[in-house]
Scaffold this active site. Structure first.
Site: not given
Length: 429
Positions: A13, A16, A40
């Site tokens: 998280d 990226k 995600g």
């Protein structure tokens, strides 16, 4: 020609997705090399948000995007994501998107096993996303997995899948008392996915090698973060793959000589989703401020992220584990308005001062952070595009991170938008 790996240096998280999206403009190919749809990336382009779980985020730049052999792929999620991108005008076709023939497929029983086992653990749960990632990697290592190459021979694929579903049904029923999967229904569903995805299957290793030989630039995109690595993370509160930069080679089929540099993504503070020790976690108004201002919710799970001060002990170890050549600091703007910032420079474990990240989670859970206080800033930095225009206190904060970690800062993110970025050194330049 440069081939750059982008990895997270914390518990994932770190932002990226935005950095990969930014750097994809300078790359010809973007390769995802590990993990699955338990990760995600949230991207904001021209004010529009995109969330990707499997398709490399370079697809928004019109780049050739590849899923490497180290990724485990849920075909239901992948086909849905491809359709969603197309519905928003993003081209996804066999000319610009390929899947390694050696990548393993997440099957319906993997997801069921993941959920029932986590539920059975009760208070000892590890915080899995329930996407079937771990059970799929287990079958991969146990040599019982199904790969994308298998779907090129549909009769054999049906036979293998039928055998596996029946075997896993016995496990689900006898071990957990869970309802068995419908064998025929599962096979029919996956044959439909096979027919859709067959044109995308390729020898990704060869594609990368040919591109490099032709002088084209490749960006390798990791998922999660260093401390979710199956070997080097806070085991057992980790993911099921190697998240460190070295796995860019194993997970995409290239040699170490082909890599030019490793960019480590660092959130300007620290966050974590799920269970496990977190030495710098805050339970006060400052932690609430970070969570609220940073909109800290998981892109995949929607779970609220735990927040805390920047941990330089983690970062220094991550720099060594990944061989970092540069840092990208994200969400620096979130810290605006705090009078004083803190950086953890060591851990106090009983009477000992630890300067290295411990392997044992019990030890880590008993560590107290040793903090160094630095001055904060009040100025809005969301419009800054040059390092020289950052407030003095913000520059000192970045300089101190470099001093503690031993790696230079190349990129600074000051907002969610692609353009809200300060590029000090372009890794592809």
């Amino acid at each position: 020609m440069a081939n750059i790996v982008v990895v997270g240096t914390q518990w994932g998280d770190e932002g990226k997705g935005k950095i990969v999206d930014l750097l994809a403009a300078f790359a010809d190919l973007v390769v995802r090399f590990q993990g699955g749809n338990n990760a995600g990336h949230t991207l904001v382009v021209n004010g529009e948000s995109f969330i990707s779980h499997l398709v490399p985020s370079g697809i928004l730049q019109g780049k050739m995007c590849l899923i490497g052999n180290g990724v485990v792929v849920d075909p239901a999620v992948l086909t849905e994501e491809m359709a969603a991108l197309r519905s928003r005008g993003v081209a996804v076709n066999p000319e610009n998107f390929k899947i390694s023939a050696s990548a393993h497929i997440i099957m319906p029983y993997h997801k069921t096993i993941d959920l029932v086992r986590e539920e059975a653990k009760g208070h000892e749960k590890i915080g899995t996303t329930g996407r079937g990632i771990g059970p799929c990697y287990e079958d991969k290592v146990g040599r019982n997995g199904l790969r994308f190459v298998d779907i090129l021979d549909l009769p054999a694929f049906k036979e293998k899948m039928t055998r596996q579903v029946k075997e896993k049904n016995l496990y689900l029923e006898r071990m957990f008392g869970a309802a068995p999967l419908d064998v025929d229904g599962a096979v029919t569903e996956y044959v439909e996915y096979a027919e859709i995805l067959a044109p995308y299957i390729a020898n990704v290793s060869r594609l990368i090698a040919d591109a490099s030989a032709a002088g084209r630039q490749v960006l390798f995109e990791g998922a999660q973060g260093t401390y979710l690595d199956i070997d080097h993370g806070t085991y057992p509160y980790v993911t099921s793959s190697n998240t460190v930069a070295g796995n860019a080679c194993c997970g995409s089929g290239i040699g170490p000589r082909d890599l030019s540099g490793v960019l480590g993504i660092v959130k300007a503070y620290t966050t974590r989703v799920g269970e496990g020790p977190f030495p710098t976690e805050l339970f006060d108004a400052v932690g609430d401020f970070m969570q609220r201002t940073g909109s800290e919710f998981g892109a995949t799970t929607g779970r609220k992220r735990r927040c805390g001060w920047l941990d330089a002990v983690m970062l220094k170890s991550a720099a060594r584990l990944n061989g970092l050549t540069g840092l990208a600091i994200t969400k620096l703007d979130v810290l605006t308005g705090l009078d004083t910032l803190k950086i953890c420079t060591a851990y106090r474990y009983g009477d000992e001062i630890l300067s290295d990240f411990p392997a044992d989670v019990k030890t880590l859970s008993l560590c107290e952070p040793v903090y160094e206080a630095v001055q904060g800033w009040q100025e809005d930095i969301s419009g800054v595009r040059s390092a020289a225009d950052l407030p003095d206190a913000a520059r000192r904060y970045l300089d101190r991170i470099t001093e503690l970690v031993g790696v230079r800062v190349d990129i600074v993110s000051v907002g969610a938008g692609r353009d809200q970025t300060v590029v000090i050194n372009n890794p592809f330049a």
